[in-house]
Write a protein that holds these residues in place. Structure first.
Motif, PDB file in Angstrom:
ATOM      1  N   ALA A   1       0.795  -1.312   0.041  1.00 37.65           N
ATOM      2  CA  ALA A   1       0.130   0.012   0.158  1.00 37.65           C
ATOM      3  C   ALA A   1       0.893   1.087   0.033  1.00 37.65           C
ATOM      4  CB  ALA A   1      -0.781  -0.204   1.416  1.00 37.65           C
ATOM      5  N   SER A   2       2.092   1.290   0.711  1.00 38.89           N
ATOM      6  CA  SER A   2       2.829   2.367   0.851  1.00 38.89           C
ATOM      7  C   SER A   2       3.388   2.593  -0.454  1.00 38.89           C
ATOM      8  CB  SER A   2       3.891   2.291   2.003  1.00 38.89           C
ATOM      9  OG  SER A   2       4.815   0.993   1.511  1.00 38.89           O
ATOM     10  N   VAL A   3       3.989   1.565  -1.277  1.00 40.84           N
ATOM     11  CA  VAL A   3       4.554   1.596  -2.677  1.00 40.84           C
ATOM     12  C   VAL A   3       3.741   2.105  -3.598  1.00 40.84           C
ATOM     13  CG1 VAL A   3       5.334   0.414  -4.478  1.00 40.84           C
ATOM     14  CG2 VAL A   3       6.080  -0.379  -2.228  1.00 40.84           C
ATOM     15  N   LEU A   4       2.327   1.754  -3.779  1.00 35.75           N
ATOM     16  CA  LEU A   4       1.336   2.159  -4.651  1.00 35.75           C
ATOM     17  C   LEU A   4       0.936   3.746  -4.258  1.00 35.75           C
ATOM     18  CD1 LEU A   4      -0.330   1.634  -6.960  1.00 35.75           C
ATOM     19  CD2 LEU A   4      -2.349   0.716  -5.566  1.00 35.75           C
ATOM     20  N   ALA A   5       0.969   4.050  -2.841  1.00 30.79           N
ATOM     21  CA  ALA A   5       0.678   5.471  -2.571  1.00 30.79           C
ATOM     22  C   ALA A   5       1.733   6.427  -3.094  1.00 30.79           C
ATOM     23  CB  ALA A   5       0.421   5.601  -1.257  1.00 30.79           C
ATOM     24  N   HIS A   6       2.956   6.026  -2.962  1.00 32.72           N
ATOM     25  CA  HIS A   6       3.964   6.773  -3.413  1.00 32.72           C
ATOM     26  C   HIS A   6       3.973   7.115  -4.743  1.00 32.72           C
ATOM     27  CE1 HIS A   6       8.250   8.150  -4.240  1.00 32.72           C
ATOM     28  NE2 HIS A   6       8.354   7.211  -4.866  1.00 32.72           N
ATOM     29  N   LEU A   7       3.466   6.026  -5.698  1.00 31.84           N
ATOM     30  CA  LEU A   7       3.636   6.258  -7.234  1.00 31.84           C
ATOM     31  C   LEU A   7       2.515   6.927  -7.581  1.00 31.84           C
ATOM     32  CD1 LEU A   7       4.455   2.289  -8.066  1.00 31.84           C
ATOM     33  CD2 LEU A   7       5.873   4.551  -8.260  1.00 31.84           C
ATOM     34  N   TYR A   8       1.307   6.724  -6.874  1.00 27.98           N
ATOM     35  CA  TYR A   8       0.132   7.643  -7.080  1.00 27.98           C
ATOM     36  C   TYR A   8       0.170   9.159  -6.866  1.00 27.98           C
ATOM     37  CZ  TYR A   8      -4.931   8.982  -6.924  1.00 27.98           C
ATOM     38  OH  TYR A   8      -6.126   9.316  -7.121  1.00 27.98           O
ATOM     39  N   GLU A   9       0.935   9.446  -5.735  1.00 29.15           N
ATOM     40  CA  GLU A   9       1.394  10.889  -5.476  1.00 29.15           C
ATOM     41  C   GLU A   9       2.091  11.390  -6.364  1.00 29.15           C
ATOM     42  OE1 GLU A   9       2.998  10.634  -1.574  1.00 29.15           O
ATOM     43  OE2 GLU A   9       1.092  10.075  -0.528  1.00 29.15           O
ATOM     44  N   LEU A  10       2.898  10.495  -7.097  1.00 31.81           N
ATOM     45  CA  LEU A  10       3.794  11.099  -8.283  1.00 31.81           C
ATOM     46  C   LEU A  10       3.153  11.316  -9.542  1.00 31.81           C
ATOM     47  CD1 LEU A  10       6.890   8.963  -7.516  1.00 31.81           C
ATOM     48  CD2 LEU A  10       6.800  11.421  -7.267  1.00 31.81           C
ATOM     49  N   GLY A  11       1.764  10.680  -9.564  1.00 34.65           N
ATOM     50  CA  GLY A  11       1.113  11.028 -10.784  1.00 34.65           C
ATOM     51  C   GLY A  11       0.994   9.638 -11.716  1.00 34.65           C
ATOM     52  N   HIS A  12       1.245   8.597 -11.294  1.00 34.73           N
ATOM     53  CA  HIS A  12       1.380   7.322 -11.930  1.00 34.73           C
ATOM     54  C   HIS A  12      -0.069   6.644 -11.814  1.00 34.73           C
ATOM     55  CE1 HIS A  12       5.563   7.211 -12.924  1.00 34.73           C
ATOM     56  NE2 HIS A  12       5.642   7.676 -11.851  1.00 34.73           N
TER      57      HIS A  12
END
Length: 354
Positions: free
Chosen positions: A186-197
């Protein structure tokens, strides 16, 4: 015909010291030596100390086979790995895990018996053989399966065990030590989502492993919560070859991802190499995340964003729990520290539409 003498003296094999040797050197009876070395009453403290000094000088060690036959501990624990052998030489996770395990066992003068087998059936056969031969006092079990026959088998054998990597579910039969893979994903996807992925592919490990399924399920759950539909997982055998091939396939798809999460460091480095051979800029055109941090992640250019955890500490925790079980402790479930994401140069905002 007389054999020719080649002039080389054949060395005589060293003879292991015995209780009789200790008794002769210490000037006591063999029964006194037995009492002293086994911690039983019947000899004075001064005699006991002298016997122990002589035993140490001679390099005497108890016979583990004889101790096992007498019902004592063998002084050894086991670890069986049912994975493709070619994947072990390149993956740092198990080296770090065993390093932590060995650190704890060495302090207690407990040996580690390690074996690699082809599949779970062969692994179970090893446990049965070790139990019948009294080869080990307990076992460390890795790679929990979604439908795992090993806890029930080990419980039926009465072989103390610690399962590494599986949270307790239902009635516990063996002790477990585990990390929260779901929260980590969940933390990995949150990081990528916040970057715009918005289009992320997960290059996963072996299908059927419990932690692989937890990561896949967590990715789907978090993607659903964030309203992402272009999310999928691709299983591999953890090797660099399959990691590279999976990368080529997803990059050749009609809608290539802007970010890829790899289930180990080796596959992530292979992914960087594939991107380089195709002229794809990391992180400008493709962001990459490795599940387990290692020296590979830190020396690769660009340095890889990775999940950081104390893998050696994970091994120490597992070994300590197994020794506690051997000392009569209860079956428990222990959660290790949650891995944390270390953002580095391999992740950034996508330059094109997600």
């Amino acid at each position: 015909m007389t054999p020719q003498n080649d002039g080389a003296a054949r060395a005589t094999p060293a003879r292991r010291p015995t209780i009789k040797d200790i008794a002769r050197r210490a000037g006591v009876s063999e029964s006194a030596v037995s009492f002293a070395l086994n911690g039983r009453p019947g000899v004075s403290q001064g005699t006991r100390d002298r016997i122990h000094r002589v035993a140490e000088d001679l390099g005497w060690q108890p016979n583990s086979a004889a101790r096992a036959l007498s019902g004592e501990r063998s002084g050894c624990v086991g670890l069986v790995l049912a994975r493709p052998a070619h994947t072990l030489g390149v993956e740092s996770f198990f080296l770090q895990l065993v390093s932590g395990v060995q650190e704890v066992l060495a302090a207690r003068k407990v040996a580690l018996l390690f074996q690699v087998v082809e599949d779970i059936e062969a692994e179970c056969a090893v446990y049965r053989r070790w139990w019948a031969e009294k080869r080990v006092d307990g076992v460390l079990v890795v790679d929990p399966r979604s439908d795992d026959p090993r806890p029930e088998l080990l419980d039926s054998l009465g072989l103390p065990s610690v399962m590494i990597g599986a949270p307790a579910e239902g009635e516990r039969q063996v002790s477990t030590v585990w990390a929260d893979d779901s929260a980590a994903m969940a933390s990995v996807l949150a990081h990528l989502y916040e970057l715009g992925h918005r289009h992320v592919v997960h290059v996963a490990g072996l299908p059927g492993l419990a932690h692989t399924e937890r990561r896949i399920n967590s990715l789907r759950t978090e993607a659903g919560r964030l309203g992402l539909t272009a999310i999928r997982s691709v299983p591999t055998d953890y090797s660099d070859a399959e990691g590279a091939e999976a990368t080529r396939r997803v990059l050749d798809s009609d809608a290539p991802p802007t970010a890829i999460v790899y289930d180990n460091d080796v596959m992530a480095v292979a992914g960087v190499a594939v991107a380089a051979e195709r002229g794809i800029k990391v992180p400008g055109e493709l962001s990459i995340v490795a599940w387990d941090d290692s020296a590979l992640c830190r020396v690769t250019h660009p340095r890889l964003t990775a999940l950081v955890r104390d893998t050696s500490g994970f091994g120490r925790l597992a070994a300590e729990e197994l020794l506690a079980r051997l000392d009569g402790g209860p079956v428990r479930s222990l959660q290790a520290e949650l891995p944390h994401l270390e953002p580095r140069e391999s992740t950034g905002p996508p330059t094109s539409g997600a």
